[in-house]
Design a protein around this motif. Structure first.
Motif, short mmCIF file in Angstrom:
data_model
loop_
_atom_site.label_atom_id
_atom_site.label_comp_id
_atom_site.label_asym_id
_atom_site.label_seq_id
_atom_site.Cartn_x
_atom_site.Cartn_y
_atom_site.Cartn_z
N GLU A 27 0.85 -1.20 0.00
CA GLU A 27 0.00 0.00 0.00
C GLU A 27 0.88 1.23 0.00
N ASP A 28 0.67 2.12 -0.98
CA ASP A 28 1.50 3.33 -0.99
C ASP A 28 0.98 4.33 0.05
N GLU A 29 1.57 5.52 0.07
CA GLU A 29 1.18 6.43 1.16
C GLU A 29 -0.25 6.95 1.03
N LYS A 30 -0.83 6.80 -0.17
CA LYS A 30 -2.25 7.21 -0.32
C LYS A 30 -3.19 6.04 -0.06
N GLY A 31 -2.63 4.90 0.30
CA GLY A 31 -3.48 3.75 0.59
C GLY A 31 -3.83 2.92 -0.64
N HIS A 32 -3.22 3.20 -1.80
CA HIS A 32 -3.48 2.41 -3.01
C HIS A 32 -2.56 1.20 -3.05
#
Ligand code: SF4
Length: 448
Positions: free
Chosen positions: A212-217
């Motif tokens: 999960e990247d920092e935007k939650g994707h």
């Protein structure tokens, strides 16, 4: 075992793959944090860590002979403290403890963050084995990266769910796990701060990384590479090792889009015969592998290719081996690793019928390596006349000489004013089988 003096010097001897090299560096960092220093070259160390590889032929026997060499003719007081780490420790730790009283610690590849605690116990005279597999906990417990090489490794993924029938990795390193995105970006920045210009993302199956990247994707390896490419000061990114089954469209596209992703792909095929590939449980055919390479080459036409091969897999016929040679002729690898099949206890292939005679394997390996060496030399020759950046990794043998790597992972040397960690514009002027000579064109630059 009697109590012993706390070691003042150490040596970590890593064998095998780049993941072991990374693990070895991390163990060395932990020991340094404890105030133990690397033993000077040529001097005995008080503590020796044998960071073993199970892929080596007769891996366990080699560990016992290394232990024998370290303790030969020495009283217990003079002999070094010995820790066995790596995949042989994971697979055969209990047996090593039973057979080798000189070994104080056995620590598996997912548990080496506990080496300092084990060391405390060893100093009190207790022997300890730890082969648990809490992989993520390990990374959280390791010390911060404070020193590194210009070309550094970063483990992003561990373990494997593919269960190729010849391979012990799923048993020694456990199931596939991905390290969290945030931890990786943080560690990459620390590596760059410590002097890394190039980072190779490591995993037994690195292309299976997801997180999960920092935007939650949820993103895959290509997304991680895209974000790491934005780290200031990082000039080059590579990744290894991949399985053809996990190479997705995004990763292929990344090779065409991201300048910092080097034009190099290590993609093991293992054999050119579909029957052998099925028996290996490889889940790709020769044809699907070749078409996959076409797509990578379409995205990045100057891509250099590397592969792994096993000759003499149980039941491999002469005609099936010829299919491997035909595949090699078609791909034209820039470099490759090739081995004779050797049975690993506990793997399905070890008990398959049709084990191939050693002389037959020797002959096949010789023919395969002749073809691979021919293609590597041809690739190097075709590079002559190109101008490229060379990342300086160390001094050469002669004063004023420097050694580094081209974007295509070729070793290159040149003479001039430079320093380790510089990116130097060079014209490649002469090719050898394993390296190229270059001429420095411009003063060195730091990474963007
Ligand atoms: S994909 Fe690689 S690590 Fe996994 S089982 Fe196959 S050879 Fe071993």
């Amino acid at each position: 075992m009697k109590p012993t003096n706390a070691p003042k010097t150490y040596r970590v001897k890593s064998f095998g793959c780049q993941m072991n090299v990374y693990d070895g560096e991390r163990m060395a960092e932990m020991l340094s944090e404890r105030g133990i220093v690397p033993a000077p070259d040529g001097e005995d160390a008080d503590l020796v860590v044998l960071n073993t590889c199970h892929i080596r032929e007769k891996a366990a026997e080699k560990v016992y002979s290394d232990i024998g060499r370290l303790t030969k003719g020495k009283t217990q007081a003079k002999a070094p403290m010995i820790a066995v780490a790596g995949c042989v420790a994971q697979a055969e730790g209990e047996e090593i403890m039973k057979r080798s009283p000189a070994v104080s610690m056995v620590v598996g590849p997912q548990a080496y963050h506990r080496l300092p605690e084990m060391l405390d116990r060893a100093v009190k005279g207790e022997r300890a084995t730890d082969t648990d597999m809490p992989a993520i906990a390990k990374f959280a417990a390791l010390p911060e990266r404070k020193r590194t090489n210009p070309a550094s490794f970063l483990t992003v993924q561990e373990g494997c769910d593919k269960f190729c029938t010849y391979c012990v990795v799923p048993y020694t390193r456990g199931a596939e796990i991905s390290r969290p995105y945030v931890d990786l970006v943080t560690e990459a920045k620390k590596l760059v701060h410590a002097g890394a210009k190039e980072i190779t993302l490591l995993g037994q199956n690195v292309s299976a990384w997801s997180g999960e990247d920092e935007k939650g994707h949820m993103i895959g390896l290509a997304g991680l590479i895209r974000d790491l490419a934005r780290v200031d000061g990082l000039a080059r990114i590579r990744y290894t090792t991949s399985h053809p089954a996990d190479m997705d469209d995004d990763l292929i596209a990344a090779h065409g889009e991201i300048d910092k992703l080097m034009p190099f792909l290590h993609l093991p095929v293992q054999a050119g015969s579909d029957r052998v590939l099925r028996a290996m449980n490889r889940s790709h055919t020769a044809e699907s592998y070749l078409r996959l390479l076409d797509r990578f080459r379409a995205a990045r036409p100057d891509l250099a290719l590397s592969g792994d091969f096993i000759v003499g897999f149980p039941g491999e016929t002469d005609a099936e081996f010829e299919e491997t040679l035909a595949l090699v002729d078609e791909v034209k690898y820039a470099q490759a690793f090739s081995f004779k099949y050797s049975p690993r206890p506990g793997t399905p292939a070890a008990t398959m019928e049709g084990q191939v005679a050693k002389e037959v394997m020797d002959e096949r390996l010789q023919r395969l390596q002749a073809a691979l060496n021919r293609d590597q030399f041809a690739f190097n020759e075709a590079s002559v006349g190109k101008t490229c950046e060379v990342l300086v990794e160390r001094k050469g043998k002669h004063p004023g000489q420097w050694l580094g790597k081209t974007p295509w992972l070729q070793s290159a040397w040149f003479e001039g004013e430079a320093a380790i960690g510089d990116l130097v514009q060079a014209e490649l002027i002469e090719a050898g089988p394993n390296s190229l000579a270059g001429r420095m064109l411009e003063p060195a630059r730091s990474a963007a």
